[in-house]
Scaffold this motif. Structure first.
Motif, short mmCIF file in Angstrom:
data_model
loop_
_atom_site.label_atom_id
_atom_site.label_comp_id
_atom_site.label_asym_id
_atom_site.label_seq_id
_atom_site.Cartn_x
_atom_site.Cartn_y
_atom_site.Cartn_z
N THR A 70 103.04 -14.78 78.85
CA THR A 70 104.42 -14.31 78.89
C THR A 70 105.07 -14.49 77.51
O THR A 70 104.92 -15.52 76.88
CB THR A 70 105.22 -15.11 79.92
N THR A 71 105.78 -13.46 77.05
CA THR A 71 106.45 -13.50 75.76
C THR A 71 107.89 -13.01 75.91
O THR A 71 108.33 -12.63 77.00
CB THR A 71 105.73 -12.62 74.72
N LEU A 72 108.59 -13.00 74.79
CA LEU A 72 109.96 -12.50 74.79
C LEU A 72 110.02 -11.05 75.23
O LEU A 72 111.01 -10.61 75.83
CB LEU A 72 110.56 -12.66 73.38
N ASP A 131 112.46 -19.37 80.40
CA ASP A 131 111.57 -20.51 80.58
C ASP A 131 110.11 -20.09 80.59
O ASP A 131 109.24 -20.78 80.04
CB ASP A 131 111.88 -21.24 81.89
N ASP A 132 109.83 -18.95 81.20
CA ASP A 132 108.45 -18.47 81.28
C ASP A 132 107.86 -18.19 79.91
O ASP A 132 106.64 -18.25 79.72
CB ASP A 132 108.37 -17.19 82.13
N ALA A 133 108.70 -17.84 78.95
CA ALA A 133 108.24 -17.46 77.62
C ALA A 133 108.45 -18.56 76.59
O ALA A 133 108.35 -18.32 75.39
CB ALA A 133 108.95 -16.19 77.16
N SER A 190 107.38 -13.41 70.44
CA SER A 190 107.35 -12.02 70.90
C SER A 190 105.89 -11.60 71.06
O SER A 190 104.99 -12.21 70.48
CB SER A 190 108.05 -11.10 69.90
N GLY A 191 105.68 -10.55 71.83
CA GLY A 191 104.33 -10.05 72.02
C GLY A 191 103.89 -9.19 70.85
O GLY A 191 104.67 -8.83 69.97
N THR A 192 102.62 -8.86 70.85
CA THR A 192 102.06 -8.06 69.76
C THR A 192 101.66 -6.66 70.21
O THR A 192 101.22 -5.86 69.39
CB THR A 192 100.83 -8.77 69.17
#
Length: 307
Positions: free
Chosen positions: A59-61, A72-74, A87-89
Motif C-alpha cells: 500500500t502506498t500514497l 495508516d495503511d500506507a 508514493s507508488g512507482t
C-alpha cells in the motif's frame, strides 16, 4: 518551538538535494525526540519507495489518494520516531490518483506528528503546486548553478500562486573557496537565506551505506549544517543529540523517547527491534513494515544520484 510544523521541501530542478534534505531534516528532529513523518508528495516520480520494504501489492500514497486505503495503511516505520508515507512507482496507479486528497492526508498527519516533511516533485504540475499551498512553509532547495537558481524563481512564483509561504532558500553543494555570494542569490530571489550545505564527500558515502548523513558522519560539515537547519526551523537544540562519542570514541546512547525506549541501531536509521513505536495511531501496523537497510541506500541513490 516554531508554530510551523508542516514543511514542503521543494525545488525547481531535480538533483539539487531535495530528497536528501527531507531525509536528514526528518532524521535530525527524530533523533531529538520529535515525532516525524516524511511524505513522498512526488506522485509521478516517487523517490521514497525504497525506504520501505515494498512488494508489488504494498500500500502506498497512491492507494490512499485513489480511495482504496487509509493513511495508516500506507505508513511505514523507518526508525525511532520517524515514519515514511511513500508514493507508488506504477504509472497505472498514478493515473488513478486524485491529488486533492493530499489535503486530508496532510491534515491527518499534522494532528499525529510533531513535524511533517513533504518531498515535493520538481517541475510544474497540479500535484507539484498543491503541496506548496498545504504546507505551513516551503523550504526552497537549490544549488548555486544558474540553471537551478533560475528554476527556483519559478517555484517561488508557484508557491505564491498556491497561497503558500516561503520559509527561505537552502543552497546545497556549496564550496568554502567559492567567490559566489549565497546571500546575494537569496536577495535576487527576494527571500531569506536559511542556510548552506557544503559539498561533502561523506554525503555520497552515506548514500551507499544506506544511512542518512546526520547518522553516518554526524561530525562532518554537511551533517552539522543539516542539524543547524533543523534547529533553526524548529527552535529545538539538536546539536548534542546524534553522533556523540564518549572518551573512548564509542557512540553514546541517544536519550530515550517518550515511551522510555532508548534502543537504536547506531549503524543505520533502520531499527530492527520489536519495540513499540509511539509516533501515532496505527503505528503498530507500521511496525510490521519496517524498512530494510539496503532499501534506504537504493532510495537516496535513485533520488539524488548526483550528490
Amino acid at each position: 518551538m516554531s508554530h510551523e510544523t508542516v514543511y514542503a521541501i521543494a525545488s525547481g530542478k531535480g538533483g539539487v538535494g531535495k530528497t536528501t534534505t527531507t531525509v536528514n531534516l526528518g532524521t535530525a528532529l527524530a533523533q531529538a525526540g520529535q515525532r516525524v513523518a516524511i511524505v513522498d508528495a512526488d506522485l509521478g516520480m516517487a523517490n521514497l519507495a525504497g525506504f520501505v520494504s515494498l512488494t508489488p501489492d504494498s500500500t502506498t500514497l497512491h492507494d490512499v489518494l485513489s480511495g482504496d486505503a487509509s493513511v495508516d495503511d500506507a505508513t511505514y516505520r523507518i526508525a525511532d520516531n520517524i515514519v515514511a508515507v511513500p508514493s507508488g512507482t506504477s504509472l497505472d496507479e498514478y493515473a488513478d490518483t486524485a491529488p486533492e486528497g493530499l489535503r486530508e492526508v496532510v491534515s491527518d498527519l499534522r494532528d499525529r506528528f510533531d513535524y511533517v516533511f513533504l518531498d515535493v516533485g520538481a517541475g510544474v504540475s497540479h500535484e507539484t503546486v498543491l503541496p506548496l499551498g498545504l504546507a505551513d512553509a516551503v523550504v526552497l532547495v537549490s544549488t548555486p548553478e544558474p540553471a537551478a537558481v533560475h528554476d527556483s524563481k519559478k517555484t517561488l512564483e508557484l508557491t505564491e500562486r498556491a497561497g503558500g509561504e516561503i520559509a527561505g532558500l537552502l543552497i546545497t553543494r556549496t564550496r568554502p573557496d567559492s567567490d559566489i555570494s549565497y546571500d546575494e542569490i537569496a536577495t535576487r530571489l527576494e527571500t531569506s537565506l536559511l542556510g548552506t550545505i557544503p559539498e561533502d564527500f561523506a554525503a555520497r558515502e552515506s548514500v551507499y551505506a544506506g544511512t542518512p548523513l546526520v547518522v553516518y558522519e554526524p561530525d562532518g560539515p554537511a551533517a552539522a549544517a543539516y542539524r543547524q537547519l533543523a534547529a533553526d526551523l524548529s527552535g529545538i537544540d539538536v546539536s548534542d543529540v546524534a553522533g556523540q562519542t564518549d572518551a573512548d570514541g564509542e557512540a553514546s546512547e541517544p536519550p530515550a523517547d517518550d515511551a522510555g525506549d532508548s534502543h537504536r541501531d547506531h549503524d543505520s536509521t533502520v531499527d530492527h527491534s520489536d519495540e513499540t513505536d509511539d509516533a501515532g495511531d496505527g503505528d503498530e501496523e507500521a511496525d510490521e513494515r519496517e524498512a530494510a537497510h539496503d532499501d534506504v541506500s537504493n532510495a537516496i541513490t535513485e533520488a539524488e544520484s548526483d550528490l
